[in-house]
Scaffold this active site. Structure first.
Site, PDB file in Angstrom:
ATOM      1  N   ALA A   8       0.979  -1.203   0.021  1.00  0.00           N
ATOM      2  CA  ALA A   8      -0.097   0.035   0.058  1.00  0.00           C
ATOM      3  C   ALA A   8       0.815   1.295  -0.031  1.00  0.00           C
ATOM      4  O   ALA A   8       2.117   1.122   0.433  1.00  0.00           O
ATOM      5  CB  ALA A   8      -0.892  -0.120   1.370  1.00  0.00           C
ATOM      6  N   THR A   9       0.401   2.260  -0.633  1.00  0.00           N
ATOM      7  CA  THR A   9       1.141   3.573  -0.843  1.00  0.00           C
ATOM      8  C   THR A   9       0.732   4.846   0.117  1.00  0.00           C
ATOM      9  O   THR A   9       0.342   4.702   1.133  1.00  0.00           O
ATOM     10  CB  THR A   9       1.449   3.782  -2.040  1.00  0.00           C
ATOM     11  OG1 THR A   9       0.262   3.628  -2.871  1.00  0.00           O
ATOM     12  CG2 THR A   9       2.281   2.807  -2.788  1.00  0.00           C
ATOM     13  N   THR A  10       0.195   5.747  -0.466  1.00  0.00           N
ATOM     14  CA  THR A  10      -0.017   7.001  -0.125  1.00  0.00           C
ATOM     15  C   THR A  10      -1.215   7.337   0.804  1.00  0.00           C
ATOM     16  O   THR A  10      -2.382   7.123   0.392  1.00  0.00           O
ATOM     17  CB  THR A  10       0.132   8.361  -1.139  1.00  0.00           C
ATOM     18  OG1 THR A  10       1.310   7.654  -2.051  1.00  0.00           O
ATOM     19  CG2 THR A  10       0.183   9.442  -0.474  1.00  0.00           C
ATOM     20  N   LYS A  67      -7.085   1.304   2.257  1.00  0.00           N
ATOM     21  CA  LYS A  67      -5.958   1.570   2.948  1.00  0.00           C
ATOM     22  C   LYS A  67      -6.208   2.264   4.474  1.00  0.00           C
ATOM     23  O   LYS A  67      -5.352   2.662   5.263  1.00  0.00           O
ATOM     24  CB  LYS A  67      -4.835   2.189   2.415  1.00  0.00           C
ATOM     25  CG  LYS A  67      -4.517   1.392   0.858  1.00  0.00           C
ATOM     26  CD  LYS A  67      -3.380   2.393   0.236  1.00  0.00           C
ATOM     27  CE  LYS A  67      -3.383   2.052  -1.165  1.00  0.00           C
ATOM     28  NZ  LYS A  67      -2.274   2.752  -1.883  1.00  0.00           N
ATOM     29  N   ALA A  75       3.845   4.626  -7.832  1.00  0.00           N
ATOM     30  CA  ALA A  75       3.024   3.620  -6.985  1.00  0.00           C
ATOM     31  C   ALA A  75       1.827   4.011  -6.230  1.00  0.00           C
ATOM     32  O   ALA A  75       0.905   3.439  -5.795  1.00  0.00           O
ATOM     33  CB  ALA A  75       4.162   3.216  -5.749  1.00  0.00           C
TER      34      ALA A  75
END
EC number: 3.4.25.1
Length: 282
Positions: free
Chosen positions: A54-56, A87, A229
C-alpha cells in the site's frame, strides 16, 4: 578456508573432475552456493518486493476534527497488483488508521487494533485516551519488528478526534513503533514526499471538513502525478480515494458519490491548470 584461486592448478582440476557426487547442484551448493538461484541475496528477489504494498495516505486537521484519505493502488515491485485496495480503516467511533507498506500485514494490524480498542472498552468500561490509543498502536508496530526486518514493513498513520481539545490529532510512526505526534497535517507512503509539499502549500488552519477533503484529494492527485506507486482517481472504473472525516459526531466514511464530486472538481480544474491550485504568497 582457502579459495580455489589460491590452490595449484592441478589441484583445482582434481576438485572439478572428482566431485565425489553425481549431483551437479549439490556440488555447486557445497563449493559455490552463491551461484545457485535463490542462494545469493543480491540475485534473489526480496520477499517484500513480491508482496502487494500500500502507498500514500494523507491526513489533515480541520475545524472540530480531522480528515484522512488514501489512494487505492497496491503494487508488487513495478506491477500494479490491485487497483481498488482500501488503506483507511475505522478503528473505533472516533479514530482511524491508514496503512503504508506490506498490505497484508497492514490490514491484519488494522483489524487487530480495532479489536484491541473494543476489548479495552468492554473490560474497562471506558475508552482509551487519544494518547493511549496511539501508544497501543506503537506497541503493535514494535511487535512486528522481526517481520519488518524480513521486508514486511508496515508504517501506519493514526488520526483521532480528541474531546479534550475538541479537535483532531495525527500520529506518525517509525518501523520500531515510535509514535510522533504530527501537527496540522502529515503524509506517509511512497508518494508522501510529493503529498507533503502539496499539503504545506494548500493547508489552511481551521478550514471546514469539506474544504479539507477537497484539499486532500488535490494532494493525492499531486502525489499520483509524480509517484508511479500512487494511484490517481480512476474515472473510467469509478474508483475513488477512500476519505474519512472524524469529529465530535464520530467516524464517517464519505460515500463514493460524495468523493466523486470532489474528484470532478479536481479533474475539471486540472484540465486548465495541470499543476493544480496555486497557494497565495500573502
Amino acid at each position: 578456508m582457502a579459495s580455489h584461486r589460491d590452490l595449484p592448478a592441478g589441484m583445482v582440476s582434481h576438485i572439478f573432475t572428482n566431485t565425489g557426487n553425481s549431483s551437479f547442484t549439490e556440488f555447486v551448493g557445497s563449493y559455490a552456493p552463491e551461484l545457485l538461484p535463490g542462494r545469493n541475496d543480491t540475485l534473489a528477489t526480496p520477499v517484500g518486493d513480491m508482496i502487494p504494498h500500500a502507498t500514500t495516505i494523507v491526513a489533515a486537521t480541520c475545524a472540530g476534527g480531522v480528515v484522512m484519505a488514501g489512494d487505492r493502488r497496491a503494487t508488487s515491485g513495478n506491477i500494479i497488483s490491485q487497483r481498488d485496495i482500501e488503506k483507511v480503516f475505522r478503528t473505533d467511533d472516533h479514530s482511524c488508521m491508514g496503512i503504508a507498506g506490506a498490505a497484508s500485514t497492514g490490514i491484519e494490524m488494522a483489524r487487530l487494533f480495532r479489536v484491541e480498542l473494543e476489548h479495552y472498552e468492554k473490560m474497562e468500561g471506558r475508552t482509551l485516551s487519544v494518547a493511549g490509543k496511539a501508544n497501543r498502536l506503537a506497541t503493535m508496530i514494535r511487535g512486528n519488528l522481526a517481520m519488518a526486518m524480513q521486508g514486511l514493513v508496515v508504517v501506519p498513520l493514526f488520526a483521532a478526534y480528541d474531546p479534550d481539545t475538541d479537535g483532531g490529532r495525527i500520529f506518525g510512526y517509525d518501523v520500531g513503533g515510535g509514535p510522533y505526534e504530527q501537527f496540522n497535517h502529515h503524509a506517509i507512503g511512497s508518494g508522501s514526499i510529493f503529498a507533503r509539499g502539496a499539503l504545506k502549500k494548500l493547508y489552511r488552519e481551521g478550514a471546514s471538513a469539506e474544504d479539507t477533503v477537497l484539499m486532500l484529494i488535490q494532494t493525492l492527485y499531486d502525489a499520483a502525478d509524480d509517484d508511479s506507486a500512487t494511484g490517481g482517481p480512476d474515472v473510467t472504473r469509478r474508483i475513488w480515494p477512500v476519505v474519512a472525516v472524524i469529529d465530535a459526531d464520530g467516524f464517517r466514511r464519505l460515500s463514493d458519490e460524495e468523493v466523486a464530486e470532489h474528484v470532478r472538481t479536481t479533474v475539471d480544474g486540472r484540465m486548465t491548470n495541470p499543476d493544480g491550485p496555486i497557494a497565495p504568497l500573502r
